[in-house]
Design a protein around this motif. Sequence first.
Motif: not given
Length: 299
Positions: A223-231
Amino acid sequence: MEYQLSIVLGTYNRLDQLQRCVESIVSQTKTAFRLYVTDAGSTDGTVEYLQSIAGENIIPVLVGKKLGQAKAYNDVFNIVTTPYVCWLSDDNEVIDHGLDRAVSIIRTEPSIGMVALKTKDLQGPFVDAPFIGGVSSTGILNVNQGLLPTALLKKIGGFSEEFRDYGIDNALTAEVLFAGYKVVYSRKVALQHYRNWSEDPTSENYQWLKQRHEAAKVLYEVRYGKQNSQELSGSYRMKTKVARRVKAAAKRYLTSDYVRTSAAVRTCFIILSSRYISILDPILTFGRDYHLVQKRRTR
Protein backbone atom coordinates in the motif's frame (compact mmCIF):
# COMPACT_ATOMS: atom_id res chain seq x y z
CA MET A 1 -20.04 19.10 30.82
CA GLU A 2 -18.39 19.75 27.47
CA TYR A 3 -16.20 16.75 26.75
CA GLN A 4 -12.98 17.41 24.83
CA LEU A 5 -11.50 13.95 24.40
CA SER A 6 -12.87 10.54 23.47
CA ILE A 7 -10.77 7.54 24.47
CA VAL A 8 -11.51 4.33 22.59
CA LEU A 9 -10.32 1.13 24.20
CA GLY A 10 -10.74 -2.44 22.98
CA THR A 11 -10.73 -5.50 25.23
CA TYR A 12 -11.34 -9.23 25.32
CA ASN A 13 -10.94 -11.51 28.35
CA ARG A 14 -8.24 -9.45 30.10
CA LEU A 15 -10.14 -8.13 33.10
CA ASP A 16 -7.14 -7.44 35.34
CA GLN A 17 -5.36 -5.46 32.65
CA LEU A 18 -8.53 -3.61 31.68
CA GLN A 19 -9.13 -2.52 35.28
CA ARG A 20 -5.59 -1.19 35.56
CA CYS A 21 -5.97 0.71 32.28
CA VAL A 22 -9.33 2.24 33.19
CA GLU A 23 -8.16 3.25 36.67
CA SER A 24 -5.06 4.92 35.20
CA ILE A 25 -7.18 6.89 32.71
CA VAL A 26 -9.47 8.14 35.47
CA SER A 27 -6.66 9.05 37.88
CA GLN A 28 -4.27 10.53 35.30
CA THR A 29 -6.59 12.54 33.04
CA LYS A 30 -7.92 15.99 33.92
CA THR A 31 -9.16 16.78 30.40
CA ALA A 32 -12.92 16.20 30.23
CA PHE A 33 -13.18 12.80 28.55
CA ARG A 34 -15.56 10.09 27.50
CA LEU A 35 -14.19 6.56 27.61
CA TYR A 36 -15.67 4.00 25.22
CA VAL A 37 -14.74 0.38 25.94
CA THR A 38 -15.59 -2.02 23.14
CA ASP A 39 -15.76 -5.65 24.27
CA ALA A 40 -15.62 -8.61 21.89
CA GLY A 41 -17.59 -11.02 24.07
CA SER A 42 -15.50 -11.54 27.21
CA THR A 43 -16.45 -14.33 29.62
CA ASP A 44 -14.07 -13.50 32.49
CA GLY A 45 -16.17 -10.92 34.33
CA THR A 46 -15.27 -8.03 32.04
CA VAL A 47 -18.88 -7.40 31.00
CA GLU A 48 -20.06 -7.25 34.60
CA TYR A 49 -17.18 -4.92 35.50
CA LEU A 50 -18.02 -2.57 32.61
CA GLN A 51 -21.67 -2.51 33.58
CA SER A 52 -20.71 -1.63 37.15
CA ILE A 53 -18.65 1.42 36.13
CA ALA A 54 -20.88 2.63 33.27
CA GLY A 55 -21.94 6.25 33.45
CA GLU A 56 -22.09 9.46 31.48
CA ASN A 57 -18.39 9.42 30.68
CA ILE A 58 -17.66 5.65 30.74
CA ILE A 59 -19.60 3.90 28.01
CA PRO A 60 -19.41 0.13 27.46
CA VAL A 61 -19.90 -1.01 23.87
CA LEU A 62 -20.84 -4.67 24.31
CA VAL A 63 -20.35 -6.04 20.80
CA GLY A 64 -20.31 -9.64 21.97
CA LYS A 65 -18.18 -11.02 19.13
CA LYS A 66 -14.82 -10.53 17.45
CA LEU A 67 -15.07 -8.06 14.60
CA GLY A 68 -11.35 -7.43 14.25
CA GLN A 69 -9.68 -4.49 15.93
CA ALA A 70 -10.00 -2.12 12.98
CA LYS A 71 -13.76 -2.51 12.60
CA ALA A 72 -14.40 -2.57 16.35
CA TYR A 73 -12.58 0.74 16.78
CA ASN A 74 -14.08 2.27 13.63
CA ASP A 75 -17.61 1.52 14.79
CA VAL A 76 -16.92 3.58 17.90
CA PHE A 77 -15.07 6.34 16.01
CA ASN A 78 -18.26 6.84 14.00
CA ILE A 79 -20.20 7.93 17.08
CA VAL A 80 -17.50 10.12 18.64
CA THR A 81 -18.33 13.84 18.76
CA THR A 82 -15.53 15.34 20.85
CA PRO A 83 -12.83 17.54 19.21
CA TYR A 84 -10.11 14.96 19.89
CA VAL A 85 -9.91 11.19 20.01
CA CYS A 86 -7.27 8.65 20.97
CA TRP A 87 -7.02 4.90 20.85
CA LEU A 88 -5.54 2.69 23.55
CA SER A 89 -5.18 -1.03 24.26
CA ASP A 90 -6.31 -2.75 27.42
CA ASP A 91 -2.67 -3.57 28.22
CA ASN A 92 -1.75 0.13 28.44
CA GLU A 93 -1.43 2.20 31.59
CA VAL A 94 -1.54 6.01 31.42
CA ILE A 95 1.20 7.71 33.44
CA ASP A 96 2.30 11.27 34.22
CA HIS A 97 -0.92 12.79 32.79
CA GLY A 98 0.09 11.54 29.36
CA LEU A 99 -3.26 12.17 27.65
CA ASP A 100 -3.50 15.71 29.03
CA ARG A 101 -0.05 16.50 27.65
CA ALA A 102 -0.98 15.08 24.24
CA VAL A 103 -4.12 17.26 24.07
CA SER A 104 -2.02 20.29 25.01
CA ILE A 105 0.48 19.47 22.25
CA ILE A 106 -2.08 19.03 19.48
CA ARG A 107 -3.76 22.30 20.41
CA THR A 108 -0.52 24.24 19.89
CA GLU A 109 -0.32 23.90 16.12
CA PRO A 110 -3.04 23.14 13.53
CA SER A 111 -0.50 21.39 11.31
CA ILE A 112 -0.02 18.60 13.89
CA GLY A 113 -2.30 15.77 12.82
CA MET A 114 -1.27 13.13 15.34
CA VAL A 115 0.54 12.95 18.66
CA ALA A 116 2.18 9.63 19.39
CA LEU A 117 1.71 8.64 23.02
CA LYS A 118 5.27 7.56 23.74
CA THR A 119 5.12 4.07 25.22
CA LYS A 120 7.49 2.01 27.37
CA ASP A 121 7.21 -1.78 27.54
CA LEU A 122 7.27 -3.18 31.08
CA GLN A 123 7.27 -6.81 29.98
CA GLY A 124 7.94 -8.80 26.85
CA PRO A 125 10.89 -8.98 24.42
CA PHE A 126 11.34 -5.17 24.12
CA VAL A 127 11.47 -4.36 27.82
CA ASP A 128 15.02 -2.97 27.54
CA ALA A 129 14.03 -0.33 24.99
CA PRO A 130 13.58 3.18 26.49
CA PHE A 131 10.44 3.52 24.35
CA ILE A 132 8.83 1.58 21.52
CA GLY A 133 8.00 2.61 17.98
CA GLY A 134 9.81 1.27 14.96
CA VAL A 135 10.74 2.80 11.63
CA SER A 136 8.89 0.98 8.87
CA SER A 137 10.44 -0.32 5.67
CA THR A 138 9.24 2.88 3.97
CA GLY A 139 11.05 5.14 6.44
CA ILE A 140 8.03 6.16 8.54
CA LEU A 141 8.29 6.14 12.34
CA ASN A 142 5.16 4.28 13.39
CA VAL A 143 2.77 5.35 16.14
CA ASN A 144 1.58 2.53 18.41
CA GLN A 145 -1.03 4.55 20.30
CA GLY A 146 -1.96 8.09 19.38
CA LEU A 147 -4.25 11.09 19.67
CA LEU A 148 -5.60 13.18 16.79
CA PRO A 149 -8.40 15.56 15.85
CA THR A 150 -11.66 13.68 15.41
CA ALA A 151 -12.45 15.52 12.18
CA LEU A 152 -9.16 14.39 10.64
CA LEU A 153 -9.66 10.80 11.76
CA LYS A 154 -13.09 10.70 10.15
CA LYS A 155 -11.79 12.36 6.99
CA ILE A 156 -9.13 9.66 6.64
CA GLY A 157 -11.70 6.95 7.34
CA GLY A 158 -10.32 5.58 10.61
CA PHE A 159 -8.33 2.36 10.68
CA SER A 160 -7.92 0.38 7.48
CA GLU A 161 -10.04 -2.74 7.89
CA GLU A 162 -7.83 -4.55 5.37
CA PHE A 163 -5.30 -4.96 8.17
CA ARG A 164 -8.00 -6.20 10.60
CA ASP A 165 -5.90 -6.59 13.78
CA TYR A 166 -2.21 -5.96 13.12
CA GLY A 167 -0.63 -2.99 11.39
CA ILE A 168 -3.69 -0.78 11.77
CA ASP A 169 -1.75 1.83 13.75
CA ASN A 170 1.15 1.85 11.26
CA ALA A 171 -1.24 2.37 8.36
CA LEU A 172 -3.02 5.21 10.17
CA THR A 173 0.33 6.91 10.82
CA ALA A 174 1.07 6.83 7.09
CA GLU A 175 -2.39 8.13 6.19
CA VAL A 176 -2.05 11.14 8.51
CA LEU A 177 1.42 11.91 7.17
CA PHE A 178 0.37 11.58 3.52
CA ALA A 179 -2.65 13.81 4.18
CA GLY A 180 -0.15 16.63 4.74
CA TYR A 181 -0.07 16.76 8.54
CA LYS A 182 2.79 16.48 10.99
CA VAL A 183 3.11 13.40 13.20
CA VAL A 184 4.96 14.08 16.47
CA TYR A 185 6.04 12.04 19.49
CA SER A 186 5.40 13.15 23.05
CA ARG A 187 8.79 13.82 24.61
CA LYS A 188 7.92 12.07 27.86
CA VAL A 189 6.62 8.53 28.14
CA ALA A 190 2.82 8.71 28.30
CA LEU A 191 1.95 5.01 28.52
CA GLN A 192 3.32 1.88 30.06
CA HIS A 193 2.71 -1.31 28.12
CA TYR A 194 2.30 -4.81 29.53
CA ARG A 195 2.99 -6.64 26.26
CA ASN A 196 1.36 -10.05 26.14
CA TRP A 197 3.97 -11.72 23.98
CA SER A 198 5.74 -14.90 24.86
CA GLU A 199 9.49 -14.33 24.99
CA ASP A 200 10.12 -17.84 23.73
CA PRO A 201 10.54 -17.62 19.93
CA THR A 202 9.72 -21.32 19.63
CA SER A 203 6.36 -21.02 21.38
CA GLU A 204 3.12 -21.40 19.45
CA ASN A 205 1.89 -17.96 20.57
CA TYR A 206 5.09 -16.25 19.47
CA GLN A 207 5.01 -17.90 16.06
CA TRP A 208 1.31 -17.04 15.58
CA LEU A 209 1.94 -13.39 16.40
CA LYS A 210 4.99 -13.31 14.14
CA GLN A 211 2.98 -14.65 11.21
CA ARG A 212 0.24 -12.05 11.72
CA HIS A 213 2.77 -9.26 11.91
CA GLU A 214 4.62 -10.45 8.81
CA ALA A 215 1.37 -10.53 6.84
CA ALA A 216 0.60 -6.98 7.96
CA LYS A 217 4.08 -5.82 6.89
CA VAL A 218 3.56 -7.22 3.40
CA LEU A 219 0.20 -5.47 3.07
CA TYR A 220 1.72 -2.22 4.36
CA GLU A 221 4.54 -2.40 1.82
CA VAL A 222 2.10 -2.98 -1.02
CA ARG A 223 0.00 0.00 0.00
CA TYR A 224 2.66 2.53 0.98
CA GLY A 225 5.96 1.32 -0.44
CA LYS A 226 5.43 2.56 -4.00
CA GLN A 227 4.24 5.97 -2.85
CA ASN A 228 7.28 6.38 -0.64
CA SER A 229 9.73 5.13 -3.25
CA GLN A 230 8.81 8.11 -5.43
CA GLU A 231 10.07 10.41 -2.69
CA LEU A 232 13.38 8.68 -2.11
CA SER A 233 16.02 11.38 -2.05
CA GLY A 234 19.78 11.59 -1.91
CA SER A 235 19.60 13.10 1.57
CA TYR A 236 17.60 10.12 2.83
CA ARG A 237 20.09 7.67 1.29
CA MET A 238 22.88 9.56 3.01
CA LYS A 239 21.00 9.48 6.33
CA THR A 240 20.54 5.71 6.18
CA LYS A 241 24.23 5.20 5.42
CA VAL A 242 25.17 7.39 8.37
CA ALA A 243 22.67 5.52 10.57
CA ARG A 244 24.26 2.19 9.75
CA ARG A 245 27.71 3.54 10.53
CA VAL A 246 26.61 5.18 13.77
CA LYS A 247 24.88 1.99 14.87
CA ALA A 248 27.97 -0.07 14.12
CA ALA A 249 30.18 2.40 15.97
CA ALA A 250 27.85 2.46 18.96
CA LYS A 251 27.89 -1.30 19.25
CA ARG A 252 31.67 -1.29 18.96
CA TYR A 253 32.52 1.48 21.40
CA LEU A 254 29.57 1.45 23.81
CA THR A 255 28.26 -1.40 25.90
CA SER A 256 25.36 -3.29 24.35
CA ASP A 257 23.27 -2.53 27.46
CA TYR A 258 23.74 1.20 26.95
CA VAL A 259 22.86 0.99 23.25
CA ARG A 260 19.62 -0.84 24.09
CA THR A 261 18.52 1.29 27.02
CA SER A 262 19.66 4.84 26.20
CA ALA A 263 16.81 7.09 25.08
CA ALA A 264 19.32 9.49 23.48
CA VAL A 265 20.91 6.73 21.42
CA ARG A 266 17.53 5.38 20.32
CA THR A 267 16.37 8.87 19.35
CA CYS A 268 19.53 9.36 17.31
CA PHE A 269 19.03 6.06 15.45
CA ILE A 270 15.41 6.95 14.70
CA ILE A 271 16.28 10.38 13.32
CA LEU A 272 18.99 8.97 11.09
CA SER A 273 16.99 6.00 9.82
CA SER A 274 13.64 7.69 9.20
CA ARG A 275 12.71 9.49 6.02
CA TYR A 276 10.58 12.34 7.29
CA ILE A 277 12.41 13.54 10.42
CA SER A 278 14.93 16.35 10.03
CA ILE A 279 18.42 15.82 11.41
CA LEU A 280 17.86 19.24 13.05
CA ASP A 281 14.91 17.86 15.04
CA PRO A 282 16.68 18.12 18.44
CA ILE A 283 17.27 21.83 17.78
CA LEU A 284 13.91 22.60 16.19
CA THR A 285 11.97 20.99 19.07
CA PHE A 286 14.20 22.19 21.90
CA GLY A 287 12.12 23.12 24.95
CA ARG A 288 8.90 21.67 23.55
CA ASP A 289 6.81 18.82 24.92
CA TYR A 290 7.20 16.89 21.66
CA HIS A 291 9.98 15.81 19.31
CA LEU A 292 10.65 13.35 16.44
CA VAL A 293 8.52 15.47 14.14
CA GLN A 294 7.62 13.75 10.89
CA LYS A 295 6.68 16.05 8.04
CA ARG A 296 6.21 15.16 4.41
CA ARG A 297 8.06 17.47 2.07
CA THR A 298 5.69 19.38 -0.20
CA ARG A 299 6.51 19.87 -3.86
